[in-house]
Design a protein around this motif. Structure first.
Motif, mmCIF file in Angstrom:
data_model
loop_
_atom_site.group_PDB
_atom_site.id
_atom_site.type_symbol
_atom_site.label_atom_id
_atom_site.label_comp_id
_atom_site.label_asym_id
_atom_site.label_seq_id
_atom_site.Cartn_x
_atom_site.Cartn_y
_atom_site.Cartn_z
ATOM 1 N N GLU A 122 -24.205 -26.321 -23.991
ATOM 2 C CA GLU A 122 -23.238 -26.351 -22.906
ATOM 3 C C GLU A 122 -21.881 -25.889 -23.405
ATOM 4 O O GLU A 122 -21.622 -25.858 -24.610
ATOM 5 C CB GLU A 122 -23.140 -27.760 -22.319
ATOM 6 C CG GLU A 122 -24.439 -28.247 -21.704
ATOM 7 C CD GLU A 122 -24.274 -29.554 -20.961
ATOM 8 O OE1 GLU A 122 -23.303 -30.286 -21.242
ATOM 9 O OE2 GLU A 122 -25.104 -29.849 -20.091
ATOM 10 N N GLY A 123 -21.009 -25.523 -22.475
ATOM 11 C CA GLY A 123 -19.680 -25.058 -22.859
ATOM 12 C C GLY A 123 -18.701 -25.180 -21.705
ATOM 13 O O GLY A 123 -19.097 -25.236 -20.532
ATOM 14 N N LEU A 124 -17.424 -25.240 -22.042
ATOM 15 C CA LEU A 124 -16.354 -25.318 -21.045
ATOM 16 C C LEU A 124 -15.360 -24.206 -21.356
ATOM 17 O O LEU A 124 -14.700 -24.232 -22.399
ATOM 18 C CB LEU A 124 -15.672 -26.682 -21.098
ATOM 19 C CG LEU A 124 -14.584 -26.952 -20.058
ATOM 20 C CD1 LEU A 124 -15.178 -26.965 -18.653
ATOM 21 C CD2 LEU A 124 -13.881 -28.274 -20.345
ATOM 22 N N ILE A 125 -15.266 -23.220 -20.479
ATOM 23 C CA ILE A 125 -14.460 -22.027 -20.726
ATOM 24 C C ILE A 125 -13.265 -21.975 -19.775
ATOM 25 O O ILE A 125 -13.419 -22.088 -18.557
ATOM 26 C CB ILE A 125 -15.301 -20.743 -20.552
ATOM 27 C CG1 ILE A 125 -16.464 -20.720 -21.542
ATOM 28 C CG2 ILE A 125 -14.425 -19.499 -20.720
ATOM 29 C CD1 ILE A 125 -16.051 -20.640 -22.992
ATOM 30 N N GLU A 126 -12.083 -21.816 -20.341
ATOM 31 C CA GLU A 126 -10.876 -21.512 -19.571
ATOM 32 C C GLU A 126 -10.608 -20.019 -19.758
ATOM 33 O O GLU A 126 -10.612 -19.522 -20.886
ATOM 34 C CB GLU A 126 -9.678 -22.319 -20.078
ATOM 35 C CG GLU A 126 -9.870 -23.822 -20.081
ATOM 36 C CD GLU A 126 -9.761 -24.438 -18.703
ATOM 37 O OE1 GLU A 126 -9.344 -23.716 -17.758
ATOM 38 O OE2 GLU A 126 -10.084 -25.632 -18.564
ATOM 39 N N TYR A 127 -10.383 -19.304 -18.661
ATOM 40 C CA TYR A 127 -10.226 -17.857 -18.779
ATOM 41 C C TYR A 127 -9.091 -17.351 -17.896
ATOM 42 O O TYR A 127 -8.674 -18.010 -16.938
ATOM 43 C CB TYR A 127 -11.531 -17.139 -18.408
ATOM 44 C CG TYR A 127 -11.890 -17.246 -16.943
ATOM 45 C CD1 TYR A 127 -11.465 -16.281 -16.023
ATOM 46 C CD2 TYR A 127 -12.642 -18.318 -16.470
ATOM 47 C CE1 TYR A 127 -11.783 -16.384 -14.680
ATOM 48 C CE2 TYR A 127 -12.963 -18.431 -15.128
ATOM 49 C CZ TYR A 127 -12.532 -17.464 -14.238
ATOM 50 O OH TYR A 127 -12.838 -17.570 -12.909
ATOM 51 N N ARG A 128 -8.615 -16.167 -18.238
ATOM 52 C CA ARG A 128 -7.552 -15.504 -17.467
ATOM 53 C C ARG A 128 -7.888 -14.024 -17.348
ATOM 54 O O ARG A 128 -8.230 -13.376 -18.338
ATOM 55 C CB ARG A 128 -6.203 -15.679 -18.170
ATOM 56 C CG ARG A 128 -5.096 -14.789 -17.646
ATOM 57 C CD ARG A 128 -3.762 -15.138 -18.299
ATOM 58 N NE ARG A 128 -3.810 -15.112 -19.749
ATOM 59 C CZ ARG A 128 -3.595 -14.028 -20.497
ATOM 60 N NH1 ARG A 128 -3.352 -12.861 -19.916
ATOM 61 N NH2 ARG A 128 -3.625 -14.097 -21.815
ATOM 62 N N VAL A 129 -7.779 -13.491 -16.130
ATOM 63 C CA VAL A 129 -8.006 -12.071 -15.879
ATOM 64 C C VAL A 129 -6.694 -11.455 -15.408
ATOM 65 O O VAL A 129 -6.066 -11.956 -14.468
ATOM 66 C CB VAL A 129 -9.095 -11.850 -14.811
ATOM 67 C CG1 VAL A 129 -9.312 -10.354 -14.565
ATOM 68 C CG2 VAL A 129 -10.397 -12.515 -15.225
ATOM 69 N N MET A 130 -6.260 -10.391 -16.063
ATOM 70 C CA MET A 130 -5.066 -9.677 -15.631
ATOM 71 C C MET A 130 -5.467 -8.659 -14.569
ATOM 72 O O MET A 130 -6.447 -7.913 -14.736
ATOM 73 C CB MET A 130 -4.397 -8.984 -16.820
ATOM 74 C CG MET A 130 -4.017 -9.929 -17.957
ATOM 75 S SD MET A 130 -3.003 -11.335 -17.438
ATOM 76 C CE MET A 130 -1.498 -10.492 -16.923
ATOM 77 N N VAL A 131 -4.722 -8.650 -13.458
ATOM 78 C CA VAL A 131 -5.049 -7.796 -12.315
ATOM 79 C C VAL A 131 -3.817 -6.979 -11.957
ATOM 80 O O VAL A 131 -2.731 -7.537 -11.750
ATOM 81 C CB VAL A 131 -5.495 -8.644 -11.108
ATOM 82 C CG1 VAL A 131 -5.827 -7.751 -9.913
ATOM 83 C CG2 VAL A 131 -6.701 -9.509 -11.479
ATOM 84 N N ASP A 132 -3.964 -5.651 -11.880
ATOM 85 C CA ASP A 132 -2.800 -4.806 -11.607
ATOM 86 C C ASP A 132 -2.506 -4.744 -10.110
ATOM 87 O O ASP A 132 -3.186 -5.374 -9.290
ATOM 88 C CB ASP A 132 -2.975 -3.411 -12.217
ATOM 89 C CG ASP A 132 -4.090 -2.594 -11.568
ATOM 90 O OD1 ASP A 132 -4.551 -2.955 -10.464
ATOM 91 O OD2 ASP A 132 -4.498 -1.576 -12.167
ATOM 92 N N SER A 133 -1.491 -3.971 -9.749
ATOM 93 C CA SER A 133 -1.041 -3.921 -8.355
ATOM 94 C C SER A 133 -2.049 -3.251 -7.429
ATOM 95 O O SER A 133 -1.933 -3.358 -6.203
ATOM 96 C CB SER A 133 0.303 -3.186 -8.266
ATOM 97 O OG SER A 133 0.186 -1.866 -8.778
#
Length: 307
Positions: A239-250
């Motif tokens: 099992e795992g717990l992932i925090e993530y961030r995606v950069m999205v342009d205009s």
């Protein structure tokens, strides 16, 4: 970067009590001031409570501006009342699935206890580490749904709501309830909000524009399946717990995916999240106060677990 906040432990009104039975609450007082850890992708408040075998570490983390936090408890008292998955995924007597382990987290003496799904593991020194994700610190009741036409505000922890809190209580632990006498939380909350907002500048984003957004980045279709459990981890019931961030342009294009926490030496969980986000998800860009699309981010948590 690491700095210390000299926040007084004004918790004299909380009576310390040793548990006479397993269900009696244990109150631990702080032995150190709050420490604020400023990272490129996270903000972390840390404080130590109790001494000797009772020593307990409390970590409160954010990975971007939010009304919620991740809470980590490291203590001999952090063991769950039931074993975490996958040990008891099926009740052998009834052949029914057992619900994921939960604990109650309560801020203040009269605050509403919030149920939090948790992950827990034992440590070599006999202590346990228990992580509760997406906890909304408040003295109010359960969160109410926002109206669709309600204006967007850059999310933050409520300083007003936590100003009257002098403790954090954990309910549903194996050895009974645990109360950490934090003292007033207003200064710590203010420091966390400032740190999490400052993360946007580390990510190359316009902080001022984000304070007045009309709308944040959104998934075009939240029903589209985009995530697969990594094959090897599924086979080994990991099992795992992932925090993530995606950069999205205009233009709404995903330009990069970053695992903020939970990757560790095994990157398969984080790789699975980022592969899905970059290849299977379409985004609507953030809209600023003038109605124009701007570069922004999309952030989330994935809890890989067996149900």
């Amino acid at each position: 970067m690491r700095s210390t906040l000299g926040i007084a432990a004004a918790a004299a009104s909380i009576a310390s009590a040793q548990p006479a039975a397993a269900r009696d609450p244990l109150v631990l007082r702080p032995t150190e001031p709050w420490t604020m850890n400023y990272g490129e992708d996270s903000c972390q408040l840390v404080r130590i409570f109790g001494e000797g075998e009772d020593e307990t570490a409390l970590m409160i983390e954010q990975f971007g501006p939010s009304e919620r936090v991740r809470i980590t408890l490291i203590s001999r008292y952090a063991q769950l009342r039931v074993r975490p998955y996958p040990h008891y995924a099926i009740d052998r007597k009834t052949a029914r699935s057992v619900s994921p382990p939960q604990i109650g987290v309560r801020f203040g003496k009269t605050g509403e206890a919030m149920e939090a799904r948790v992950k827990s593991a034992s440590m070599a020194d006999g202590r346990f580490i228990t992580v509760a994700s997406a906890v909304r610190p408040t003295l109010q009741g359960p969160e109410t749904e926002k109206e669709q036409d309600e204006p967007y505000h850059l999310p933050a922890l409520s300083i007003d709501a936590l100003a009257g809190s002098d403790r954090v209580a954990f309910e549903g632990l194996a050895d009974g309830d645990l109360i950490l006498a934090t003292g007033p939380l207003a200064a710590a909350t203010k420091a966390m909000n400032a740190c999490s907002e400052n993360l946007l500048s580390h990510w190359g984003l316009d902080v001022a524009a984000h304070r007045t957004l009309r709308s944040p980045v959104r998934m075009v279709d939240e029903t589209v399946p985009w995530l697969n459990y990594p094959e090897q981890q599924s086979f080994e019931r990991m099992e795992g717990l992932i925090e993530y961030r995606v950069m999205v342009d205009s233009a709404g294009r995903a330009t990069g995916c970053h695992v903020q926490s939970g990757g560790g030496p095994n990157t398969d969980f984080g790789d699975a999240v980022c592969h899905g986000m970059m290849n299977a998800v379409a985004f609507e860009p953030a809209i600023n106060a003038d109605g124009e699309p701007i570069a922004s981010y999309f952030r989330g948590t994935v809890d890989f677990r067996f149900l």
